[in-house]
Design an enzyme around this catalytic site. Structure first.
Site, mmCIF file in Angstrom:
data_model
loop_
_atom_site.group_PDB
_atom_site.id
_atom_site.type_symbol
_atom_site.label_atom_id
_atom_site.label_comp_id
_atom_site.label_asym_id
_atom_site.label_seq_id
_atom_site.Cartn_x
_atom_site.Cartn_y
_atom_site.Cartn_z
ATOM 1 N N TYR A 138 1.307 -1.299 -0.001
ATOM 2 C CA TYR A 138 -0.190 0.075 -0.245
ATOM 3 C C TYR A 138 1.146 1.288 0.138
ATOM 4 O O TYR A 138 1.917 1.535 0.791
ATOM 5 C CB TYR A 138 -0.929 0.107 1.179
ATOM 6 C CG TYR A 138 -2.466 -0.636 1.712
ATOM 7 C CD1 TYR A 138 -3.158 -0.709 1.131
ATOM 8 C CD2 TYR A 138 -1.694 -2.365 1.682
ATOM 9 C CE1 TYR A 138 -4.548 -1.906 0.872
ATOM 10 C CE2 TYR A 138 -2.708 -3.075 2.302
ATOM 11 C CZ TYR A 138 -4.107 -2.956 1.118
ATOM 12 O OH TYR A 138 -4.688 -3.861 1.865
ATOM 13 N N PRO A 161 -12.285 0.466 -1.158
ATOM 14 C CA PRO A 161 -11.248 -0.786 -0.958
ATOM 15 C C PRO A 161 -10.616 -0.864 -0.371
ATOM 16 O O PRO A 161 -9.905 -2.303 -0.181
ATOM 17 C CB PRO A 161 -11.649 -1.377 -2.676
ATOM 18 C CG PRO A 161 -11.266 0.062 -2.740
ATOM 19 C CD PRO A 161 -12.159 1.348 -1.653
ATOM 20 N N LYS A 187 -12.401 -4.991 2.991
ATOM 21 C CA LYS A 187 -13.166 -5.660 3.981
ATOM 22 C C LYS A 187 -15.249 -5.640 2.896
ATOM 23 O O LYS A 187 -15.828 -6.500 3.713
ATOM 24 C CB LYS A 187 -13.725 -4.333 5.293
ATOM 25 C CG LYS A 187 -12.854 -4.078 6.173
ATOM 26 C CD LYS A 187 -12.542 -5.102 6.503
ATOM 27 C CE LYS A 187 -11.066 -4.745 7.363
ATOM 28 N NZ LYS A 187 -9.986 -6.570 7.669
ATOM 29 N N TYR A 244 -6.645 -5.045 10.035
ATOM 30 C CA TYR A 244 -6.760 -6.136 8.757
ATOM 31 C C TYR A 244 -7.652 -7.617 8.583
ATOM 32 O O TYR A 244 -7.787 -7.857 8.099
ATOM 33 C CB TYR A 244 -5.505 -5.679 8.135
ATOM 34 C CG TYR A 244 -5.452 -5.708 7.066
ATOM 35 C CD1 TYR A 244 -5.817 -4.610 6.123
ATOM 36 C CD2 TYR A 244 -4.926 -7.193 6.601
ATOM 37 C CE1 TYR A 244 -5.136 -4.842 4.614
ATOM 38 C CE2 TYR A 244 -4.631 -7.076 5.138
ATOM 39 C CZ TYR A 244 -4.735 -6.240 4.460
ATOM 40 O OH TYR A 244 -5.187 -5.919 2.826
#
Ligand code: APR
Ligand code: PHB
Length: 389
Positions: A200, A292, A296, A384
């Protein structure tokens, strides 16, 4: 036609609920507006929480996932200062499973076929009647013929644009919404993933994400303005922009190739409350949408299905309605936790059009804290990998 639970929508929510109910001896009929081919052509996220994985195992649809899925113990966060890893395993002893939602849906269809479940495709004009009474029913058109389906309960698993949510009178419903001022341009390509785990990226040019499906299938995203169109982005332009936002060592070795899917999705957080009206229950995207970032969407659909399945099972097998009476409240508690987490991940990682230097510094400090403070990593990891059901 009569069934115990009428299910509107054959996305992951509807198919998983139907599978669990059928296995428990409870009858269902699933009504889907699209063709099966269309449902199976949709590309969505690919990270499954442990709770979702357990649900798929319980539903008897996990064999291929256990063989072909990739357990991940952590992920990377990247900034201009460099990248660092968050180990979920060290932080909370758990992991996630990387396995595409399209494959989950394919496995659910196969399992439903094996049980001989009734799934009607290309169904039009579904209308829910008398949901707030003891004898609800649906009307719809299938193959040009008007039909009626009587049932005990209706599960509205028909996504954000379905009919179920709108059936609940507007004075009963409260909707909460945040629309983000950007979208994600996603590309799927037959290339080796850029790294062994997801990356990320927070970058001055905008967010980017490196994800994957398997050893020869990669999924990448970059943040784009909402005004951009897919046609504006050639493959070459996409790869060039992605590489600018990725850590330099990753960009240097990244395999590129033709896109096999390319699309732009807007980002939104949305919740409707309550999720039950009489004998109608909203499940999954019909009740809520998450951006997004954090993946989840499917995982929340799975926890909704868990609570509703338990409630219906208790109703039919134990003669108690405590489970269905507490469905909305239980599901919403978990949904709001995931809403907060997806909003937080989105806010921390994207460039907002009105972002000030102050906002920028706070964002950098937030990421720095995750890198340096164990408690911050634990909080991120717990969310997470998924909070308990
Ligand atoms: N009648 C019948 N079917 C309908 C109707 C309708 N009026 N409206 C929508 N549908 C169908 C859609 O065609 C779709 O197949 O309902 C299904 C809803 O599926 P999803 O949108 O996938 O929603 P859900 O099953 O809740 O899945 C949640 O999966 O799709 C992702 O982004 C979503 O990740 C999230 C998760
Ligand atoms: C994906 O693989 O499509 C994906 C992964 C993680 C996300 C979002 C999407 O947070």
């Amino acid at each position: 036609m009569r069934t115990q639970v009428a299910i509107i929508g054959a996305g992951p929510s509807g198919l998983l609920l139907s599978q669990l109910l059928n296995k428990a001896g409870i009858t269902t009929v699933v009504l889907e507006r699209q063709s099966r081919e269309h449902v199976l052509s949709r590309i969505r996220a690919g990270v499954l929480e442990e709770g979702c994985v357990d649900m798929l195992r319980k539903a008897g649809v996990a064999d291929r996932m256990d063989k072909e899925g990739h357990p991940h113990d952590g992920c990377y966060l990247s900034t201009e200062q460099g990248k660092f890893r968050v180990s979920f395993k060290e932080a909370c002893g758990k992991r996630v499973m990387v396995y595409g939602q399209t494959e989950v849906t394919r496995d659910l269809y196969a399992a439903q076929d094996a049980l001989g479940a009734t799934i009607l495709h290309n169904v039009e004009d579904v209308v829910i009647h008398d949901a707030n009474s003891d004898s609800p029913y649906l009307t719809f058109v299938h193959g040009g013929v008007a039909q009626r389906l009587d049932c005990d309960f209706v599960a509205g698993c028909d996504g954000f644009h379905g009919v179920s949510r709108k059936t609940i009178p507007s004075d009963v419903r409260k909707e909460y919404e945040r629309v983000y001022p950007f979208g994600w341009l996603g590309v799927l390509s037959r290339t080796a993933p850029a790294a062994e785990e997801l990356i990320y990226c927070n970058h001055p040019r905008g967010f980017a994400l490196a994800s994957m499906r398997n050893e020869r299938l990669s999924r990448y995203y970059i943040q784009v303005p909402l005004t951009d169109k897919v046609e504006d982005w050639s493959d070459d332009a996409f790869w060039a922009e992605l590489k600018r936002r990725m850590p330099p060592d990753v960009a240097a070795t990244m395999e590129t190739g033709p896109s096999i899917e390319k699309s732009i999705a807007p980002l939104r957080s949305f919740v409707t409350e309550p999720m039950r009206w009489g004998r109608l229950f909203l499940v999954g995207d019909a009740a809520h949408i998450v951006p997004p970032t954090g993946a989840k969407g499917l995982n929340l659909a799975a926890s909704d299905v868990h609570y509703l399945f338990e409630g219906l099972r208790q109703h039919y097998h134990d003669g108690t309605d405590d489970g269905i009476d507490s469905y909305s409240q239980k599901a919403l508690t978990r949904i709001w936790a995931a809403m907060r987490f997806s909003w937080w991940m989105t806010t921390m990682l994207h460039r907002f059009p009105d972002q000030s230097d102050f906002d920028q510094k706070v964002q950098e400090s937030e990421l720095h804290q995750i890198q340096r403070v164990e408690a911050a990593r634990v909080t991120m990891a717990l969310n997470y990998v998924g909070l308990p059901y």
